[in-house]
Design a protein around this motif. Structure first.
Motif, PDB file in Angstrom:
ATOM      1  N   GLU A  47       0.839  -1.201   0.000  1.00 14.66           N
ATOM      2  CA  GLU A  47       0.000   0.000   0.000  1.00 14.66           C
ATOM      3  C   GLU A  47       0.880   1.259   0.000  1.00 14.66           C
ATOM      4  OE1 GLU A  47      -3.043  -0.020  -0.657  1.00 14.66           O
ATOM      5  OE2 GLU A  47      -3.506   2.078  -0.247  1.00 14.66           O
ATOM      6  N   GLN A  51       0.757   4.097  -2.835  1.00 15.28           N
ATOM      7  CA  GLN A  51       0.550   5.521  -2.527  1.00 15.28           C
ATOM      8  C   GLN A  51       1.721   6.363  -3.034  1.00 15.28           C
ATOM      9  OE1 GLN A  51      -2.159   7.034  -1.471  1.00 15.28           O
ATOM     10  NE2 GLN A  51      -3.213   5.085  -1.339  1.00 15.28           N
ATOM     11  N   ILE A  55       1.317   9.552  -5.213  1.00  7.15           N
ATOM     12  CA  ILE A  55       1.783  10.865  -4.741  1.00  7.15           C
ATOM     13  C   ILE A  55       3.016  11.312  -5.520  1.00  7.15           C
ATOM     14  CG2 ILE A  55       2.754  12.124  -2.737  1.00  7.15           C
ATOM     15  CD1 ILE A  55       1.068  10.312  -0.924  1.00  7.15           C
ATOM     16  N   VAL A 116      -2.889  16.032  -4.357  1.00  4.97           N
ATOM     17  CA  VAL A 116      -2.856  14.891  -3.436  1.00  4.97           C
ATOM     18  C   VAL A 116      -3.698  15.150  -2.174  1.00  4.97           C
ATOM     19  CG1 VAL A 116      -1.336  13.471  -2.001  1.00  4.97           C
ATOM     20  CG2 VAL A 116      -0.588  14.193  -4.271  1.00  4.97           C
ATOM     21  N   ILE A 120      -6.970  13.148  -0.985  1.00  3.47           N
ATOM     22  CA  ILE A 120      -6.972  12.274   0.201  1.00  3.47           C
ATOM     23  C   ILE A 120      -8.149  12.627   1.108  1.00  3.47           C
ATOM     24  CG2 ILE A 120      -5.745  11.697   2.339  1.00  3.47           C
ATOM     25  CD1 ILE A 120      -3.106  11.904   0.816  1.00  3.47           C
ATOM     26  N   GLU A 123     -11.366  11.521  -0.515  1.00  4.17           N
ATOM     27  CA  GLU A 123     -11.466  10.055  -0.559  1.00  4.17           C
ATOM     28  C   GLU A 123     -11.820   9.495   0.829  1.00  4.17           C
ATOM     29  OE1 GLU A 123      -7.803   8.329  -1.832  1.00  4.17           O
ATOM     30  OE2 GLU A 123      -8.656   6.326  -2.035  1.00  4.17           O
ATOM     31  N   ARG A 151      -0.210   6.617   3.414  1.00  2.59           N
ATOM     32  CA  ARG A 151      -0.208   7.921   2.741  1.00  2.59           C
ATOM     33  C   ARG A 151       0.861   8.836   3.338  1.00  2.59           C
ATOM     34  NH1 ARG A 151      -4.904   5.549   1.935  1.00  2.59           N
ATOM     35  NH2 ARG A 151      -6.194   6.109   0.142  1.00  2.59           N
ATOM     36  N   ALA A 154       4.399   7.492   2.392  1.00  2.00           N
ATOM     37  CA  ALA A 154       4.660   7.761   0.967  1.00  2.00           C
ATOM     38  C   ALA A 154       4.928   9.253   0.747  1.00  2.00           C
ATOM     39  CB  ALA A 154       3.474   7.304   0.126  1.00  2.00           C
ATOM     40  N   GLY A 155       4.184  10.117   1.440  1.00  3.95           N
ATOM     41  CA  GLY A 155       4.378  11.567   1.307  1.00  3.95           C
ATOM     42  C   GLY A 155       5.764  11.980   1.763  1.00  3.95           C
ATOM     43  N   PRO A 217      -0.034  15.149   3.925  1.00  4.83           N
ATOM     44  CA  PRO A 217      -0.865  13.949   4.156  1.00  4.83           C
ATOM     45  C   PRO A 217      -1.450  13.899   5.574  1.00  4.83           C
ATOM     46  CG  PRO A 217       1.299  13.333   3.310  1.00  4.83           C
ATOM     47  CD  PRO A 217       1.366  14.787   3.613  1.00  4.83           C
ATOM     48  N   SER A 220      -4.472  16.198   5.584  1.00  5.57           N
ATOM     49  CA  SER A 220      -5.557  15.701   4.724  1.00  5.57           C
ATOM     50  C   SER A 220      -6.199  14.437   5.301  1.00  5.57           C
ATOM     51  CB  SER A 220      -5.070  15.480   3.290  1.00  5.57           C
ATOM     52  OG  SER A 220      -3.930  14.687   3.289  1.00  5.57           O
ATOM     53  N   CYS A 221      -5.398  13.549   5.906  1.00 11.48           N
ATOM     54  CA  CYS A 221      -5.981  12.336   6.522  1.00 11.48           C
ATOM     55  C   CYS A 221      -6.829  12.735   7.731  1.00 11.48           C
ATOM     56  CB  CYS A 221      -4.881  11.377   6.983  1.00 11.48           C
ATOM     57  SG  CYS A 221      -4.055  10.546   5.638  1.00 11.48           S
TER      58      CYS A 221
END
Lengths: 262, 255
Positions: A47, A51, A55, A116, A120, A123, A151, A154-155, A217, A220-221
């Motif tokens: 995952e 991501q 990203i 991004v 996020i 989503e 996320r 990855a960011g 991220p 946004s999360c």
């Protein structure tokens, strides 16, 4: 009348402080849970890679375009101001500093906020209002390691690389623009660039990328998980998320010089 | 066995005011009642998706709200939950969705055994795995989405299955299919089922007991036969269309 105005102002200030405190607390808890899940190996590498692809790799074209335009504009405007007053090779230094210290990281951050961060929040917000987050809980899964941790990781890894790419493209575009519009040769441009160059500048630029890749991220999360109130709520959360991310990036950007350039 | 003990929950106004109910192992109980009386709220307290302001729920003797996160995750794996609109993960295929119903370590392995269990769960809900395994939920009809949601809830072989409005938004044929599946799963897997529904015909057809929630309290708990014969006007309004029409007229005439 004046009393009422003051009371209203104080009330608004209190509400704003409460809201900032609530969001900060929520993000600290989320960060703690992401750290805990990562340490316990509960985050799927597959995952994270997926991501990072979304990203990082998918943002490359847009980051290159903004880097290119930043370099082009800085070079041309600098050249316009310096012509006849300052030796033109100084343009190499101005473009390098502007792009590496400021434009590369900040423009990349803005691209990531739009491409991004907003996605996020929308989503995760949609997942929240359509009970998909509840579904994860009901299946005995914690949404933090499944959705937020990949996320964020990855960011953190992708953004400094994107900043490096934006810097490279921006410098090259600046060099080409200086040659095309001012007649400044690449040797003179690079001479000017080297004249005031510090290796620290590159680290400073990539560190900004790291900080932005962490905060975008995370916000946004956090905003996605807090969404409520159907489709309208998703829209509201996404807008608020973008506003908070822009402010956070600009505040972090303003904190960098006093912390790292003195 | 599920035991709700003195559940209270309020948002702007009280939603649940002291609900206590015991559901025996292997039993199917339906919770019916007017809209906004807290049926789904009560269901969501069962596996800790919502925390009550007061009271607790016990699953096979274990407290849902008095336990830590790990215990709660373990309790949740004993309980399958079928959501009102299926709540399938949009970005994942049918296979991945159903896979999420298996324990995490098992689902990650993606072994032939996992594939076999996913296919078996889809067959249990009368779906043809070969045709839909790689499809995204957006490609499925409403009835199929519901059934995939049901497959996801039962693939981990839970002891309890909770259904939140399982036939809402479905046509009569698909509603009947879902009702039959609930009964089949109940009998074949020997699970305890709690069904929140507006569809009184469905509730009467599939349940051993029916409970009626009204203004945050349990107004009636009894067998379908007792429900039909009850003289309570609210129960009668649910059991009988004419009584419902009479009550509607009375409500409309109130100032």
């Amino acid at each position: 009348m004046a009393k009422n105005g003051l009371r209203g102002l104080l009330r608004a200030l209190g509400r704003a402080t409460g809201s900032v405190g609530g969001h900060t607390g929520g993000m600290v808890v989320l960060l703690w849970r992401i750290g805990e899940a990562t340490m316990r190996g509960r985050v799927s590498l597959r995952e994270v890679v997926s991501q990072a692809y979304f990203i990082g790799v998918k943002s490359i074209p847009l980051v290159c375009v903004t880097g290119l335009l930043s370099g082009l504009v800085t070079s041309q405007q600098g050249g316009y101001q310096f012509t006849g007053s300052v030796p033109l090779y100084v343009l190499g230094s101005v473009v390098t500093s502007s792009v590496i210290l400021e434009l590369g990281p900040v423009m990349t951050a803005f691209v990531l906020i739009g491409r991004v961060g907003a996605r996020i929040t929308a989503e995760l917000g949609t997942m929240k209002v359509s009970e998909q987050i509840d579904a994860l809980y009901s299946l005995g899964r914690d949404p933090v390691p499944v959705l937020a941790a990949p996320r964020l990781i990855a960011g953190i890894f992708s953004t400094p690389l994107l900043v490096g790419m934006a810097n490279t493209v921006g410098l090259f575009a600046g060099l080409v623009a200086a040659r095309a519009t001012m007649g400044l040769g690449p040797e003179s441009f690079l001479y000017g660039a080297r004249l005031f160059w510090h290796n620290w500048d590159l680290l400073y630029s990539l560190s900004k990328g790291l900080a932005f890749g962490f905060i975008i991220p995370l916000i946004s999360c956090h905003m996605g998980f807090r969404t409520g109130g159907g489709a309208e709520g998703v829209g509201r959360a996404t807008t608020s998320s973008v506003v908070i991310m822009i402010i956070a990036v600009l505040v972090l950007d303003a904190l960098f010089p006093p912390l790292f350039l003195n | 066995m599920i035991e709700y003990r003195d559940i209270h929950k309020a948002y702007d106004a009280p939603v649940l005011s002291g609900v206590s109910l015991r559901v025996d192992p292997g039993e199917c109980i339906s919770i019916v009642g007017p809209s906004g009386t807290g049926k789904s709220v009560l269901l969501k307290t069962t596996n800790g998706l919502l925390r009550p302001d007061q009271g607790d729920v016990f699953i096979e003797g274990e407290s849902v709200f008095g336990s830590g996160r790990r215990t709660l995750e373990r309790i949740r794996r004993k309980v399958g939950y079928v959501f009102q609109y299926a709540a399938l993960f949009d970005s994942m295929s049918v296979y991945e969705n159903v896979c999420h119903g298996l324990p995490e370590e098992e689902a990650r392995r993606r072994s032939p055994e996992v594939l076999r269990r996913v296919c078996e769960a889809l067959e249990d809900v009368n779906l043809e795995p070969a045709q839909i395994l790689n499809d995204l939920p957006a490609k499925l009809s409403g009835g199929m989405r519901k059934r995939v949601g049901l497959a996801r809830a039962i693939v981990g072989r839970p002891r309890i299955v909770l259904y939140d409005e399982p036939v809402t938004g479905l046509d009569p044929v698909n509603s009947a299919v879902v009702s039959l599946l609930i009964t089949e799963i109940q009998e074949r897997l020997k699970v305890t089922s709690v069904v929140v529904t507006h569809d009184i015909e469905q509730a009467l057809g599939i349940s051993q007991r029916i409970s009626l929630l009204d203004r945050g309290k349990l107004r009636f708990v009894g067998t379908p036969g007792e429900f039909r014969e009850s003289q309570d006007p609210v129960v009668r309004a649910f059991a009988n269309r004419q009584a419902a029409a009479d009550m509607a007229v009375k409500i409309m005439e109130e100032p």
